[in-house]
Design an enzyme around this catalytic site. Sequence first.
Site, mmCIF file in Angstrom:
data_model
loop_
_atom_site.group_PDB
_atom_site.id
_atom_site.type_symbol
_atom_site.label_atom_id
_atom_site.label_comp_id
_atom_site.label_asym_id
_atom_site.label_seq_id
_atom_site.Cartn_x
_atom_site.Cartn_y
_atom_site.Cartn_z
ATOM 1 N N ARG A 23 0.816 -1.225 0.000
ATOM 2 C CA ARG A 23 0.000 0.000 0.000
ATOM 3 C C ARG A 23 0.842 1.264 0.000
ATOM 4 N NH1 ARG A 23 -2.856 -0.948 5.462
ATOM 5 N NH2 ARG A 23 -0.733 -1.653 5.820
ATOM 6 N N GLU A 28 6.368 7.182 11.862
ATOM 7 C CA GLU A 28 6.108 8.213 12.863
ATOM 8 C C GLU A 28 7.186 9.275 12.661
ATOM 9 O OE1 GLU A 28 6.856 7.633 17.278
ATOM 10 O OE2 GLU A 28 4.665 7.492 17.165
ATOM 11 N N GLN A 47 6.417 26.230 16.846
ATOM 12 C CA GLN A 47 6.132 26.796 15.526
ATOM 13 C C GLN A 47 6.578 25.811 14.457
ATOM 14 O OE1 GLN A 47 7.357 30.899 15.041
ATOM 15 N NE2 GLN A 47 7.818 30.580 12.872
ATOM 16 N N ASP A 48 5.707 25.564 13.471
ATOM 17 C CA ASP A 48 6.050 24.765 12.306
ATOM 18 C C ASP A 48 6.156 25.685 11.106
ATOM 19 O OD1 ASP A 48 5.924 22.412 13.773
ATOM 20 O OD2 ASP A 48 3.986 21.793 12.988
ATOM 21 N N ASN A 49 7.203 25.492 10.300
ATOM 22 C CA ASN A 49 7.413 26.282 9.091
ATOM 23 C C ASN A 49 7.531 25.358 7.896
ATOM 24 O OD1 ASN A 49 7.616 28.710 10.605
ATOM 25 N ND2 ASN A 49 9.752 28.259 11.034
ATOM 26 N N ARG A 59 19.238 28.986 0.525
ATOM 27 C CA ARG A 59 18.702 29.816 1.610
ATOM 28 C C ARG A 59 19.649 29.708 2.797
ATOM 29 N NH1 ARG A 59 13.061 31.193 0.796
ATOM 30 N NH2 ARG A 59 12.184 29.967 -0.899
ATOM 31 N N TYR A 132 9.935 22.338 8.922
ATOM 32 C CA TYR A 132 10.730 22.304 10.142
ATOM 33 C C TYR A 132 9.985 22.866 11.337
ATOM 34 C CZ TYR A 132 12.208 27.055 8.697
ATOM 35 O OH TYR A 132 12.256 28.360 8.291
ATOM 36 N N GLU A 143 16.964 38.268 14.377
ATOM 37 C CA GLU A 143 17.464 37.618 13.171
ATOM 38 C C GLU A 143 18.965 37.837 12.999
ATOM 39 O OE1 GLU A 143 16.153 39.148 9.196
ATOM 40 O OE2 GLU A 143 14.591 37.643 9.533
ATOM 41 N N LYS A 169 19.015 39.658 0.165
ATOM 42 C CA LYS A 169 19.285 39.676 1.604
ATOM 43 C C LYS A 169 20.391 38.674 1.955
ATOM 44 C CE LYS A 169 16.988 38.638 5.955
ATOM 45 N NZ LYS A 169 15.730 38.242 6.583
ATOM 46 N N ASP A 170 20.288 37.444 1.440
ATOM 47 C CA ASP A 170 21.282 36.415 1.749
ATOM 48 C C ASP A 170 22.631 36.696 1.090
ATOM 49 O OD1 ASP A 170 19.463 35.155 3.354
ATOM 50 O OD2 ASP A 170 19.162 33.416 2.061
#
Length: 182
Positions: A23, A28, A47-49, A59, A132, A143, A169-170
């Site tokens: 299947r 997990e 927090q999940d992003n 990035r 993440y 930051e 920015k990076d």
Amino acid sequence: MNLIATNLKGCFLLEPNIIKDERGYFMESFNEKTFQKEIGIDIHFVQDNQSFSSQGVLRGLHYQVGNNAQSKLIRVLTGEILDVAVDIRPNSKTFGSYITEVLSAENQKQIFIPAGFAHGFLVLSETATLFYKCDKFYNKESEGGIIYNDPTLNIDWGTETTNWIISEKDKNLPTLDQAKEI
């Protein structure tokens, strides 16, 4: 879950136990009780992003400072990336050292990056979706960042830089010796 220590204290690779049959598969991806027991610290993610990027997108290297310094648990939902974690803890024996790991939807590996590390990634596949968890909420004033091609770090991104897609920015982040302290 198979926990693999890296040469950077507190930074771990996680390989899930995947149950496959005709299947498909089941795994997990996170269990707080098991995770805390294996990692050996009491951590709660708040927090999940999720990010989606095209091939060649780089990035990073990003982090948060002070009371907002984040630990992260990173995995790839689709595609493949080269993930980079850099130890920027001033008193660490491995300050300025880094690890790279290919994370993909296929291998289902995850990486736990503790607070005090900078993080970045390069998309190797046509596209990639990264997910993440963070143990602290994002705070713009906290930051920090380090330029991806810092000569002191000398990160091996594994590919030529000619076609990378990097935000302005990076591209303008400081070097490690000029970056905000954790």
